[in-house]
Scaffold this motif. Structure first.
Motif, PDB file in Angstrom:
ATOM      1  N   GLN B  60       0.840  -1.215   0.000  1.00 29.77           N
ATOM      2  CA  GLN B  60       0.000   0.000   0.000  1.00 29.77           C
ATOM      3  C   GLN B  60       0.871   1.259   0.000  1.00 29.77           C
ATOM      4  OE1 GLN B  60      -2.564  -0.256   3.417  1.00 29.77           O
ATOM      5  NE2 GLN B  60      -3.619  -2.065   2.631  1.00 29.77           N
ATOM      6  N   LEU B  61       1.938   1.211   0.805  1.00 34.22           N
ATOM      7  CA  LEU B  61       2.826   2.382   0.874  1.00 34.22           C
ATOM      8  C   LEU B  61       3.576   2.590  -0.439  1.00 34.22           C
ATOM      9  CD1 LEU B  61       4.045   2.246   4.535  1.00 34.22           C
ATOM     10  CD2 LEU B  61       3.498   4.344   3.332  1.00 34.22           C
ATOM     11  N   ASP B  62       3.971   1.501  -1.073  1.00 33.72           N
ATOM     12  CA  ASP B  62       4.636   1.625  -2.382  1.00 33.72           C
ATOM     13  C   ASP B  62       3.710   2.347  -3.362  1.00 33.72           C
ATOM     14  OD1 ASP B  62       6.922   0.413  -1.602  1.00 33.72           O
ATOM     15  OD2 ASP B  62       6.542  -1.512  -2.566  1.00 33.72           O
ATOM     16  N   GLN B  63       2.460   1.916  -3.380  1.00 34.39           N
ATOM     17  CA  GLN B  63       1.483   2.509  -4.292  1.00 34.39           C
ATOM     18  C   GLN B  63       1.243   3.978  -3.944  1.00 34.39           C
ATOM     19  OE1 GLN B  63       0.350   1.163  -6.979  1.00 34.39           O
ATOM     20  NE2 GLN B  63      -0.955   2.893  -7.511  1.00 34.39           N
ATOM     21  N   PHE B  64       1.129   4.237  -2.649  1.00 35.41           N
ATOM     22  CA  PHE B  64       0.893   5.603  -2.165  1.00 35.41           C
ATOM     23  C   PHE B  64       2.040   6.518  -2.605  1.00 35.41           C
ATOM     24  CE2 PHE B  64       0.646   8.999   0.963  1.00 35.41           C
ATOM     25  CZ  PHE B  64      -0.717   9.169   1.127  1.00 35.41           C
ATOM     26  N   ASN B  65       3.274   6.040  -2.396  1.00 38.38           N
ATOM     27  CA  ASN B  65       4.449   6.840  -2.773  1.00 38.38           C
ATOM     28  C   ASN B  65       4.522   7.059  -4.280  1.00 38.38           C
ATOM     29  OD1 ASN B  65       5.840   7.567  -0.372  1.00 38.38           O
ATOM     30  ND2 ASN B  65       6.358   5.433  -0.063  1.00 38.38           N
ATOM     31  N   LEU B  66       4.204   6.003  -5.015  1.00 38.63           N
ATOM     32  CA  LEU B  66       4.229   6.107  -6.475  1.00 38.63           C
ATOM     33  C   LEU B  66       3.245   7.178  -6.946  1.00 38.63           C
ATOM     34  CD1 LEU B  66       5.707   4.518  -8.697  1.00 38.63           C
ATOM     35  CD2 LEU B  66       3.661   3.117  -8.943  1.00 38.63           C
ATOM     36  N   GLU B  67       2.055   7.165  -6.359  1.00 36.43           N
ATOM     37  CA  GLU B  67       1.045   8.156  -6.747  1.00 36.43           C
ATOM     38  C   GLU B  67       1.487   9.573  -6.355  1.00 36.43           C
ATOM     39  OE1 GLU B  67      -2.652   6.875  -5.053  1.00 36.43           O
ATOM     40  OE2 GLU B  67      -2.661   5.046  -6.256  1.00 36.43           O
ATOM     41  N   LEU B  68       2.078   9.681  -5.167  1.00 38.04           N
ATOM     42  CA  LEU B  68       2.563  11.006  -4.748  1.00 38.04           C
ATOM     43  C   LEU B  68       3.608  11.540  -5.726  1.00 38.04           C
ATOM     44  CD1 LEU B  68       3.081  11.001  -0.877  1.00 38.04           C
ATOM     45  CD2 LEU B  68       1.730  12.599  -2.210  1.00 38.04           C
ATOM     46  N   LEU B  69       4.522  10.673  -6.136  1.00 33.96           N
ATOM     47  CA  LEU B  69       5.566  11.097  -7.082  1.00 33.96           C
ATOM     48  C   LEU B  69       4.939  11.532  -8.403  1.00 33.96           C
ATOM     49  CD1 LEU B  69       8.295   8.351  -6.539  1.00 33.96           C
ATOM     50  CD2 LEU B  69       8.562  10.785  -6.086  1.00 33.96           C
ATOM     51  N   ALA B  70       3.993  10.728  -8.879  1.00 32.62           N
ATOM     52  CA  ALA B  70       3.407  11.022 -10.191  1.00 32.62           C
ATOM     53  C   ALA B  70       2.500  12.256 -10.150  1.00 32.62           C
ATOM     54  CB  ALA B  70       2.608   9.810 -10.677  1.00 32.62           C
ATOM     55  N   LEU B  71       1.755  12.403  -9.079  1.00 29.62           N
ATOM     56  CA  LEU B  71       0.720  13.440  -9.077  1.00 29.62           C
ATOM     57  C   LEU B  71       1.185  14.785  -8.517  1.00 29.62           C
ATOM     58  CD1 LEU B  71      -2.345  11.293  -7.959  1.00 29.62           C
ATOM     59  CD2 LEU B  71      -1.580  11.840 -10.264  1.00 29.62           C
ATOM     60  N   THR B  72       2.207  14.774  -7.678  1.00 37.29           N
ATOM     61  CA  THR B  72       2.596  16.062  -7.075  1.00 37.29           C
ATOM     62  C   THR B  72       3.968  16.543  -7.519  1.00 37.29           C
ATOM     63  OG1 THR B  72       3.629  15.112  -5.109  1.00 37.29           O
ATOM     64  CG2 THR B  72       1.264  15.469  -4.997  1.00 37.29           C
ATOM     65  N   GLN B  73       4.702  15.700  -8.245  1.00 30.63           N
ATOM     66  CA  GLN B  73       6.066  16.071  -8.675  1.00 30.63           C
ATOM     67  C   GLN B  73       6.809  16.819  -7.566  1.00 30.63           C
ATOM     68  OE1 GLN B  73       4.274  17.894 -11.946  1.00 30.63           O
ATOM     69  NE2 GLN B  73       3.544  15.832 -12.302  1.00 30.63           N
ATOM     70  N   PRO B  74       7.072  16.109  -6.485  1.00 28.68           N
ATOM     71  CA  PRO B  74       7.616  16.769  -5.292  1.00 28.68           C
ATOM     72  C   PRO B  74       9.061  17.247  -5.482  1.00 28.68           C
ATOM     73  CG  PRO B  74       7.678  14.406  -5.027  1.00 28.68           C
ATOM     74  CD  PRO B  74       6.963  14.653  -6.310  1.00 28.68           C
ATOM     75  N   MET B  75       9.403  18.232  -4.687  1.00 27.41           N
ATOM     76  CA  MET B  75      10.764  18.778  -4.688  1.00 27.41           C
ATOM     77  C   MET B  75      11.278  18.829  -3.253  1.00 27.41           C
ATOM     78  SD  MET B  75      11.676  19.842  -7.752  1.00 27.41           S
ATOM     79  CE  MET B  75      11.036  20.373  -9.334  1.00 27.41           C
ATOM     80  N   ALA B  76      12.594  18.955  -3.141  1.00 28.63           N
ATOM     81  CA  ALA B  76      13.264  19.244  -1.869  1.00 28.63           C
ATOM     82  C   ALA B  76      12.762  18.355  -0.721  1.00 28.63           C
ATOM     83  CB  ALA B  76      13.116  20.725  -1.537  1.00 28.63           C
TER      84      ALA B  76
END
Lengths: 251, 221
Positions: B60-76
């Motif tokens: 679940q956490l892998d999926q959650f992180n993957l979605e965060l990376l794809a949807l928010t394009q995080p920085m810093a």
């Protein structure tokens, strides 16, 4: 890093308003330097100092040093036409002349006094190739440039800038009016062009700055807050304001 | 919802989920150690069966992180929190696996006459448990100094593991009929020592999240 452009304590004024304050920044040769920051932070003003485009606005004044190959851009004896040949510029919205594709690119060499038709034809072809547009337009060089798509028009403007063989290319949000595919072509082009040129790009897209640039400079309220290698600035910024801006906490 | 508020909400949710997994992992380790020390096969079985839940939350956490990376394009800091969380979940899942391995030893040993425990085993277990608890606390509080202290403690775990191994080997040489149980004791010590190693990875991830410093493979130095 060889320094192509260097500013030392640069201040810039629009009348009484100080738009840039004490900017000291080294721009590496054959590198892409991205300027980021919220609207009104001074990044475009700084960009326009690099080829003295701001001179066209009445009441402006620059103080401090701005060096191109160690020569002061703002020295009294600088010929701004020569400067702008050496430091070309591409704008946010594609602005081709209402002429043919060929004439758009040939314009620069012609106004620089070149009359040899074969030389000009070769320069047009070379510039269009460098701008990754040649294959798409070689069969319609004498059609109106206004018939091209937005992305093609922007690459035409890059070709037009390249035709006078600049050493530095300034790009002011060059892909902000383009769709993702056209944007990708411009970004691919930037990667190619930096082999020959030094590029300074203003962008509102941090992802774009991250994708295309070697170094990124963050401007805020007329000051240069932080400059670093792009991978460092976007993963481990030193300044709190940079962190807050790139993570969307303000701006 | 405003984009920053959305990202903040998702990052808070990520932290909560990492902590949920951390709590499950800590319980698995504590139960596995307790079961081993008193040879409680029922408790050991519960650790073995409970591992499926740790694996599930890792997915679940892998999926959650993957979605965060794809949807928010995080920085810093956001980017480091996501990457660091991915490292933490991977290492916590491995700690869960080591707890299961230890539980399997317990299930086997519970069918044999008990072999006296080397007192160092208890010490080693305590160090590993404390390292895990402190790694979780360092993550919650963003405490880099606490994280760094975890790295230092790994050496003590390594030393105890070595002492236990030497002691059990000596005992086995003296009395060959304990060899089978002795090997299980040595392997049990190895599982616990591996937990300590994995805790240093958690500590490294915390330091990376907070400071952006990459100390992987240098942590124990």
């Amino acid at each position: 890093m060889n320094i192509k452009v260097k500013s030392i304590g640069l201040d810039f004024y629009y009348g009484e308003f100080k738009a840039l304050e004490d900017i000291s920044l080294d721009i590496g040769e054959n590198q892409v330097t991205a300027l980021i920051g919220p609207s009104g932070c001074g990044k475009s003003t700084y960009l326009r100092c690099l080829n003295r485009m701001n001179d066209l606005i009445p009441g402006t004044k620059a103080q401090g040093k701005l060096l191109l190959d160690e020569e002061d851009i703002y020295a009294a004896d600088v010929d701004v036409v020569t400067l702008r040949r050496r430091v070309g510029m591409v704008f946010q919205k594609p602005n081709p002349f209402p002429k043919t594709i060929f004439e758009n690119v040939a314009y620069g060499p012609r106004v620089n006094g070149i009359k040899d038709k074969e030389f000009i034809a070769n320069r047009v072809e070379e510039s269009l190739k460098d701008a990754a547009l040649w294959k798409e337009v070689r069969d319609r060089l004498h059609s109106s440039a206004l018939g091209l798509s937005g992305g093609q028009q922007q690459r035409l403007c890059i070709a037009r800038a390249l035709a006078v063989e600049p050493e530095v290319l300034l790009m002011d949000e060059p892909a902000s009016a383009l769709d993702p595919i056209a944007t990708q072509k411009i970004e691919d082009l930037i990667h190619e062009l930096k082999k020959k040129l030094t590029i300074v790009i203003v962008t509102h897209s941090m992802q774009q700055a991250a994708r295309v640039s070697d170094r990124t400079a963050f401007f805020y309220m007329g000051k240069l807050i932080e400059v670093d290698k792009t991978e460092t600035l976007f993963t481990k910024p030193k300044e709190r304001r940079t962190e807050d801006y790139i993570t969307g906490r303000f701006g | 919802m405003e984009q920053r508020a959305y990202i903040t909400q998702r990052m808070d949710e990520l932290k909560k989920q990492v902590l949920t997994m951390a709590a499950m992992t800590r319980k698995a380790l504590n139960d596995a150690i307790k079961a081993f020390l008193v040879l409680d096969s029922d408790l050991a079985e519960s650790v073995i069966h409970g591992d499926v839940e740790i694996n599930e939350i890792e997915n679940q956490l892998d999926q959650f992180n993957l979605e965060l990376l794809a949807l928010t394009q995080p920085m810093a800091g956001d980017l480091r929190a996501i990457v660091g969380s991915m490292r933490m979940t991977m290492n916590m899942e491995r700690i869960g696996d080591e707890a299961v391995n230890l539980a399997h030893r317990t299930v086997f040993l519970s069918t044999r006459p008990p072999l006296p425990l080397d007192p160092n085993m208890d010490k080693l277990a305590r160090i590993a448990q404390e390292m895990l608890s402190d790694a979780i606390r360092a993550f919650v509080e963003g405490d880099v100094q606490l994280a760094a202290s975890i790295c230092v403690r790994d050496q003590a775990a390594d030393d105890l593991h070595y002492k236990i191994m030497r002691k059990v080997i000596t005992d086995m040489l003296d009395e060959s009929r304990i060899a089978e149980r002795g090997v299980h004791h040595i392997m049990a010590a190895k599982h616990i020592e591996r937990v300590a190693d994995l805790c240093t990875n958690l500590a490294e991830a915390v330091i990376f999240i907070v400071k952006g410093e990459e100390i992987k493979h240098r942590c124990q130095a």
